[in-house]
Design an enzyme around this catalytic site. Structure first.
Site, PDB file in Angstrom:
ATOM      1  CE  LYS A  52      46.473  42.302  43.010  1.00 55.65           C
ATOM      2  NZ  LYS A  52      45.843  42.136  42.118  1.00 55.65           N
TER       3      LYS A  52
ATOM      4  CD  GLN B 222      45.001  44.336  38.935  1.00 58.36           C
ATOM      5  OE1 GLN B 222      45.918  43.731  39.945  1.00 58.36           O
ATOM      6  NE2 GLN B 222      43.792  44.169  39.394  1.00 58.36           N
TER       7      GLN B 222
ATOM      8  CG  ASP C  60      44.586  36.565  39.626  1.00 55.12           C
ATOM      9  OD1 ASP C  60      44.509  36.421  40.910  1.00 55.12           O
ATOM     10  OD2 ASP C  60      44.885  37.523  38.863  1.00 55.12           O
TER      11      ASP C  60
END
Ligand code: NAP
Length: 294
Positions: free
Chosen positions: A54, A98, A121
């Site tokens: 990422k 995460q 997200d």
């Protein structure tokens, strides 16, 4: 018949190039440099690999990348304090925590603490609710990538019979909402569904997001259907080495389907590309600029 292979790797690379072009335009025209903060707690090796990719792809797209690595033992209040700091930081337009988080942390509480405007997200209940009610929202990256791949095969999904196998909050449920927004006719299957092969056989387009290696067999697929395989399952190969397979038995399905995503190289690369798309969209929205055309 052998299916057309949907090359997620190439499609994701094109998308990242379009994001990078938009980032250059924003920097030149508006002195805006989109920034993505990624928070990794602990040492989970798979999470560490994702976070590294990422950061790399964020920088390659010309965006700022802020990496926060925290010890496995961090307290909930310290993690929430970092999220609050990132919410307040004007250089940060996207925040990604995460998953999975360690046991002492209430994951939902942490996801709920992210400013919905920076929730790249798309897991915050405000964004889930906006998506479900048809209001513009930051949308979870994997389902967004699935729709983009499907639309490389079908210009319009309107009226198509879509079957989604899996109803998780991060893939299945948002995918259902995106398909409804595309005017598909949507069936959702899960672990309690009766006669899953028959349900799947109805589909013009199948999305498998189950987490069971090669569960969807070739004879579950309607001839000519499109198959989007979200699964990422590590299995032991005949040579003793591990390999990654999807939720669809690819070798069988490729003989029946009209188009199919491989694993790896299908949905996976689209997820990070869509994270960059969401960061760009968040940065524009926070600055009051129109959503970029991608
Ligand atoms: P999850 O939270 O474990 O959800 C799995 C879903 O599959 C549940 O809704 C479950 O039903 C359903 N299911 C389980 N066994 C079933 C069966 N035998 N028949 C029908 N449905 C069944 O998984 P997830 O997070 O959505 O992830 C799904 C897969 O996608 C995993 O392989 C994951 O690694 C992969 N994934 C890939 C990406 C990517 O970037 N490509 C991103 C995220 C996830 P119930 O609700 O009834 O339990």
């Amino acid at each position: 018949m052998t299916a057309r292979i949907i090359d997620g790797k190439a499609i994701a690379a094109e998308l990242r190039a379009r994001v990078a072009a938009e980032v250059r335009r924003l920097r030149a025209g508006h002195a805006l440099e989109p920034g993505l903060a990624v928070v990794l707690v602990g040492e989970n090796p798979a999470s560490a690999v994702y976070v590294r990719s990422k950061a790399k792809q964020t920088q390659e797209a010309g965006m700022r990348s802020f990496d926060h690595r925290l010890p496995e033992t961090i307290s909930q209040s310290d993690l929430l304090a970092l999220v609050a700091q990132l919410n307040a930081d004007p250089a940060v337009h996207g925040i990604l925590v995460q998953l999975p988080l360690p046991q002492q942390i209430d994951s939902q509480k942490v996801l709920n603490a992210v400013d919905p405007a920076k929730d790249v997200d798309g897991f915050h209940p405000v964004n889930a609710g906006r998506l479900a009610t048809g209001v513009p929202a930051l949308t979870p990256c994997t389902p967004l990538g699935c729709i983009m791949l499907a639309k490389t095969v079908h210009a319009s999904l309107a009226g198509m019979e879509a079957v989604v196998i899996g109803r998780s909050n991060i893939v299945g449920k948002p995918l259902i909402q995106l398909l409804l927004a595309e005017n598909a006719t949507v069936t959702v299957a899960h672990s309690k569904t009766r006669d899953l092969p028959a349900v799947t056989r109805r589909a013009d387009i199948v999305f498998a997001a189950v987490g069971k290696p090669e569960m969807v067999r070739g004879d579950w697929i309607q001839p000519g259907a499109t198959v989007i395989d979200v699964g990422i399952n590590r299995v032991a190969g005949a040579d003793g080495k591990s390999r990654i397979v999807g939720d669809v038995a690819f070798a069988e399905a490729v003989e029946v389907a009209g188009a199919i995503t491989p694993v790896p190289g299908g949905v996976g690369p689209m997820t990070i590309a869509c994270l960059l798309v969401n960061t760009l969209r968040a940065a524009c929205a926070i600055r009051g600029l129109p959503a970029p055309a991608l």
